[in-house]
Design a protein around this motif. Structure first.
Motif, PDB file in Angstrom:
ATOM      1  N   PHE A  81       0.943  -1.216   0.099  1.00 51.39           N
ATOM      2  CA  PHE A  81       0.008  -0.034  -0.101  1.00 51.39           C
ATOM      3  C   PHE A  81       0.783   1.130  -0.219  1.00 51.39           C
ATOM      4  CE2 PHE A  81      -1.967   3.351   2.674  1.00 51.39           C
ATOM      5  CZ  PHE A  81      -3.312   3.525   1.989  1.00 51.39           C
ATOM      6  N   VAL A  82       2.037   1.205   0.954  1.00 54.48           N
ATOM      7  CA  VAL A  82       2.493   2.541   0.968  1.00 54.48           C
ATOM      8  C   VAL A  82       3.403   2.971  -0.178  1.00 54.48           C
ATOM      9  CG1 VAL A  82       2.867   2.514   3.609  1.00 54.48           C
ATOM     10  CG2 VAL A  82       4.613   1.313   2.196  1.00 54.48           C
ATOM     11  N   TYR A  83       3.977   1.923  -1.027  1.00 52.64           N
ATOM     12  CA  TYR A  83       4.566   2.144  -2.358  1.00 52.64           C
ATOM     13  C   TYR A  83       3.862   2.310  -3.524  1.00 52.64           C
ATOM     14  CZ  TYR A  83       8.808   0.919   0.048  1.00 52.64           C
ATOM     15  OH  TYR A  83       9.743   0.555   1.126  1.00 52.64           O
ATOM     16  N   ALA A  84       2.436   1.557  -3.581  1.00 53.91           N
ATOM     17  CA  ALA A  84       1.725   1.910  -4.599  1.00 53.91           C
ATOM     18  C   ALA A  84       1.016   3.325  -4.589  1.00 53.91           C
ATOM     19  CB  ALA A  84       0.621   0.892  -4.724  1.00 53.91           C
ATOM     20  N   MET A  85       0.849   3.957  -3.284  1.00 53.02           N
ATOM     21  CA  MET A  85       0.301   5.109  -3.191  1.00 53.02           C
ATOM     22  C   MET A  85       0.663   6.344  -4.396  1.00 53.02           C
ATOM     23  SD  MET A  85      -2.292   6.826  -1.634  1.00 53.02           S
ATOM     24  CE  MET A  85      -2.707   5.834  -0.565  1.00 53.02           C
ATOM     25  N   ASN A 125       4.069  14.891  -4.677  1.00 49.92           N
ATOM     26  CA  ASN A 125       5.236  14.162  -5.267  1.00 49.92           C
ATOM     27  C   ASN A 125       5.312  13.068  -4.676  1.00 49.92           C
ATOM     28  OD1 ASN A 125       6.783  14.489  -2.636  1.00 49.92           O
ATOM     29  ND2 ASN A 125       6.841  16.768  -3.417  1.00 49.92           N
ATOM     30  N   GLY A 126       6.052  12.054  -5.192  1.00 47.85           N
ATOM     31  CA  GLY A 126       6.113  10.837  -4.559  1.00 47.85           C
ATOM     32  C   GLY A 126       6.549  10.644  -3.266  1.00 47.85           C
ATOM     33  N   GLY A 127       7.296  11.506  -2.732  1.00 49.35           N
ATOM     34  CA  GLY A 127       7.704  11.480  -1.399  1.00 49.35           C
ATOM     35  C   GLY A 127       6.512  12.019  -0.366  1.00 49.35           C
ATOM     36  N   GLU A 128       5.865  12.837  -0.714  1.00 51.63           N
ATOM     37  CA  GLU A 128       4.702  13.152   0.051  1.00 51.63           C
ATOM     38  C   GLU A 128       3.643  12.077   0.138  1.00 51.63           C
ATOM     39  OE1 GLU A 128       2.786  16.897  -0.880  1.00 51.63           O
ATOM     40  OE2 GLU A 128       4.528  18.228  -0.402  1.00 51.63           O
ATOM     41  N   SER A 129       3.670  11.323  -0.954  1.00 49.20           N
ATOM     42  CA  SER A 129       2.559  10.405  -1.130  1.00 49.20           C
ATOM     43  C   SER A 129       3.053   8.905  -0.488  1.00 49.20           C
ATOM     44  CB  SER A 129       2.538   9.584  -2.785  1.00 49.20           C
ATOM     45  OG  SER A 129       1.789  10.721  -3.463  1.00 49.20           O
ATOM     46  N   PHE A 130       4.269   8.780  -0.063  1.00 45.45           N
ATOM     47  CA  PHE A 130       4.986   7.953   0.399  1.00 45.45           C
ATOM     48  C   PHE A 130       4.747   8.026   1.975  1.00 45.45           C
ATOM     49  CE2 PHE A 130       8.991   5.712   2.062  1.00 45.45           C
ATOM     50  CZ  PHE A 130       8.610   4.436   2.149  1.00 45.45           C
ATOM     51  N   CYS A 131       4.996   9.337   2.355  1.00 43.90           N
ATOM     52  CA  CYS A 131       4.621  10.131   3.724  1.00 43.90           C
ATOM     53  C   CYS A 131       3.279   9.701   4.186  1.00 43.90           C
ATOM     54  CB  CYS A 131       5.234  11.511   3.890  1.00 43.90           C
ATOM     55  SG  CYS A 131       5.031  12.060   5.676  1.00 43.90           S
ATOM     56  N   TYR A 132       2.532  10.110   3.145  1.00 46.74           N
ATOM     57  CA  TYR A 132       0.962   9.764   3.413  1.00 46.74           C
ATOM     58  C   TYR A 132       0.543   8.362   3.818  1.00 46.74           C
ATOM     59  CZ  TYR A 132      -3.964  10.531   1.927  1.00 46.74           C
ATOM     60  OH  TYR A 132      -5.434  10.334   1.824  1.00 46.74           O
ATOM     61  N   GLY A 133       1.205   7.567   2.815  1.00 47.47           N
ATOM     62  CA  GLY A 133       0.804   6.290   2.857  1.00 47.47           C
ATOM     63  C   GLY A 133       1.346   5.431   4.296  1.00 47.47           C
ATOM     64  N   ILE A 134       2.380   6.118   4.820  1.00 48.47           N
ATOM     65  CA  ILE A 134       2.970   5.695   6.072  1.00 48.47           C
ATOM     66  C   ILE A 134       1.960   5.968   7.183  1.00 48.47           C
ATOM     67  CG2 ILE A 134       4.891   5.606   7.797  1.00 48.47           C
ATOM     68  CD1 ILE A 134       5.559   3.897   5.400  1.00 48.47           C
TER      69      ILE A 134
END
Length: 297
Positions: free
Chosen positions: A118-122, A166-175
């Motif tokens: 989930f956290v990587y696909a976000m 960006n992808g970094g924010e999406s990753f943080c959001y997913g975590i």
């Protein structure tokens, strides 16, 4: 490979890369190239090539083109065969660099959502929605057409938010979500004497607190396009002034994190707990089983 075998259709994370979707390059660490195949099995067929079996793969053409020194990606109808036809759909000064057949954005996202955590696909879902190349309805249509449990995709679809920049924010959001914290509001704006201040994540708690989480990339300190030629000292000074303005605007707690802390999880989770960020559910680490008398096992 596309030039050597023009009839092959790229799928999965390979299609995501060609479509210029954002994701962690950790997903490419084993070098696997994914292809859509109408039959066979989903095992490796040769070296680092792996099939994703789909009887009638929805195909589109990913068109990479250049305008001056800027590179862009567009999606062309597969019915447009000639380069001339495709050029008519692009800006007049566009120079096509390559055209590759890929699975549709919706099918690409479903395949990635079923394969990766989930956290990587976000980031894939957020960037596709942000670019406007897919709709939630199209993703649901693909799920409905498959004889698979698409629960992981539905969860991604429920939480995906194109406001992640960006992808970094999406990753943080997913975590944040995966660790059980309440869904934050994204890109919230506060007024300040120097103009509006937009923050990455914010929680407004029931007891009146306002908690802000800022995701810092190293680029903001060293990339000239982001620092506006300011020195690191000036950038840090401006950040402190920004925090002062946020507190004047009613923010009670400001948390700062970066990609390394997010990737390690524990540093970010500790900061969120210390700030008493609301939880959407009880956190397993803090749960303790008790017996009928209330004693902890």
């Amino acid at each position: 490979m596309s030039m050597q075998y023009p009839n092959r259709t790229f799928a999965g994370i390979s299609a995501a890369a060609i479509l210029n979707l954002e994701y962690s390059w950790n997903l490419n660490r084993n070098g696997t190239i994914f292809l859509a195949a109408p039959s066979g099995n989903s095992k490796r067929v040769h070296g680092n090539i792996q099939r994703i079996v789909m009887r009638h793969p929805p195909i589109c053409n990913a068109v990479h083109y250049r305008i001056n020194k800027q590179f862009h990606t567009a999606i062309a109808d597969p019915a447009l065969i000639s380069i001339g036809d495709i050029e008519t759909t692009l800006p007049g000064n566009a120079v096509i660099t390559n055209i590759m057949p890929v699975t549709s954005p919706a099918r690409t996202l479903v395949d990635c959502g079923l394969r990766y955590p989930f956290v990587y696909a976000m980031a894939l879902f957020d960037s596709a929605l942000r670019q406007g190349i897919v709709t939630r309805e199209q993703i649901l249509e693909v799920c409905d057409s498959l004889q698979k449990d698409c629960g992981p995709v539905l969860r991604l679809l429920y939480y995906a938010n194109p406001l992640n920049e960006n992808g970094g924010e999406s990753f943080c959001y997913g975590i944040i979500l995966d660790e059980g914290f309440a869904v934050p509001e994204l890109q919230h704006v506060f007024a300040s004497p120097t103009g509006n201040i937009r923050v990455d994540f914010v929680w407004h708690t029931e007891d009146g607190r306002v908690i802000v989480l800022e995701f810092d990339g190293t680029d903001k300190y060293v990339n000239p396009t982001m620092t506006n030629k300011r020195s690191i000292r000036q950038v840090v000074h401006d950040e402190r002034q920004r925090e002062d303005y946020l507190k004047q605007a009613g923010v009670t707690t400001i948390i700062r994190t970066n990609y390394k802390e997010v990737e390690q999880r524990n540093p970010l989770v500790r900061k969120l707990f210390e700030a008493n960020v609301p939880m959407a559910r009880a956190h397993p680490y803090y749960e303790r089983r008790t017996d009928a008398t209330g004693r902890i096992w």
